[in-house]
Design an enzyme around this catalytic site. Structure first.
Site, PDB file in Angstrom:
ATOM      1  N   THR A 115       0.832  -1.211   0.000  1.00  0.00           N
ATOM      2  CA  THR A 115       0.000   0.000   0.000  1.00  0.00           C
ATOM      3  C   THR A 115       0.862   1.255   0.000  1.00  0.00           C
ATOM      4  OG1 THR A 115      -1.697  -1.219   1.201  1.00  0.00           O
ATOM      5  CG2 THR A 115      -1.913   1.169   1.165  1.00  0.00           C
ATOM      6  N   CYS A 116       1.922   1.245   0.789  1.00  0.00           N
ATOM      7  CA  CYS A 116       2.819   2.406   0.839  1.00  0.00           C
ATOM      8  C   CYS A 116       3.493   2.618  -0.510  1.00  0.00           C
ATOM      9  CB  CYS A 116       3.872   2.224   1.929  1.00  0.00           C
ATOM     10  SG  CYS A 116       3.200   2.046   3.595  1.00  0.00           S
TER      11      CYS A 116
END
Length: 168
Positions: free
Chosen positions: A59-60
């Site tokens: 996600t990052c």
């Protein structure tokens, strides 16, 4: 203190994001070449602070990719991706991905960014990493938009952050 979740489990941060309409707290972060970057260097530009736990998570990494794509379309705007990852890991990621429209900055030295922006996790398995958040600043360093993502595994609202830039 803010409460967010990680896969449904509650986590606390040490504070709250700066309020819209206030001056953004100053910071000193580390660039990939180990030099320092501070907020004053970006005066006169709109700033997107893409804050996250670690570029080594899906996600990052996606948030960096997405803001890199969006940043190429933005006038007088810089996207600063902030985590506690070592600058070497940040540089490796951007090099491998071919990302050059964002600046990677690290809060690994003293954690003051996480403290001043209220985004350091106070407890749980991610302490003391940074909570996934977006803070948008106008050319004078005033906060015009904030989002602390409620579920850490989810992406931020890119559209809302970018609309704040257009409307500033």
């Amino acid at each position: 203190m803010a409460i967010v979740t990680l896969k449904g489990n509650k986590l606390n941060t040490i504070g709250s994001l700066p309020a819209v309409g206030t001056s953004a707290p100053s910071f000193s972060l580390t660039k990939n070449d180990l030099s320092s970057a501070d907020l004053a260097q970006y005066k006169g530009k709109k700033v997107v602070l893409n804050i996250f736990p670690s570029v080594d998570t899906g996600t990052c990494a996606q948030s960096v990719r997405q803001f890199n794509t969006e940043a190429s379309e933005l006038k007088n705007t810089v996207v600063l991706c902030v985590s506690k990852d070592l600058p070497f890991a940040q540089a490796r990621f951007c090099g491998a991905e071919g990302l050059n429209n964002v600046e990677m900055l690290s809060d690994f030295k003293d954690g003051n960014f996480g403290t001043h922006y209220g985004v350091s996790f106070a407890d749980g398995p991610l302490a003391p990493l940074l909570s996934r958040s977006v803070v948008v600043l106008d050319e004078e360093g005033k906060v015009i938009y904030t989002e602390q993502v409620a579920e850490t595994t989810e992406e931020p609202n890119y559209k809302a952050a970018l609309e704040a830039l257009v409307n500033a």
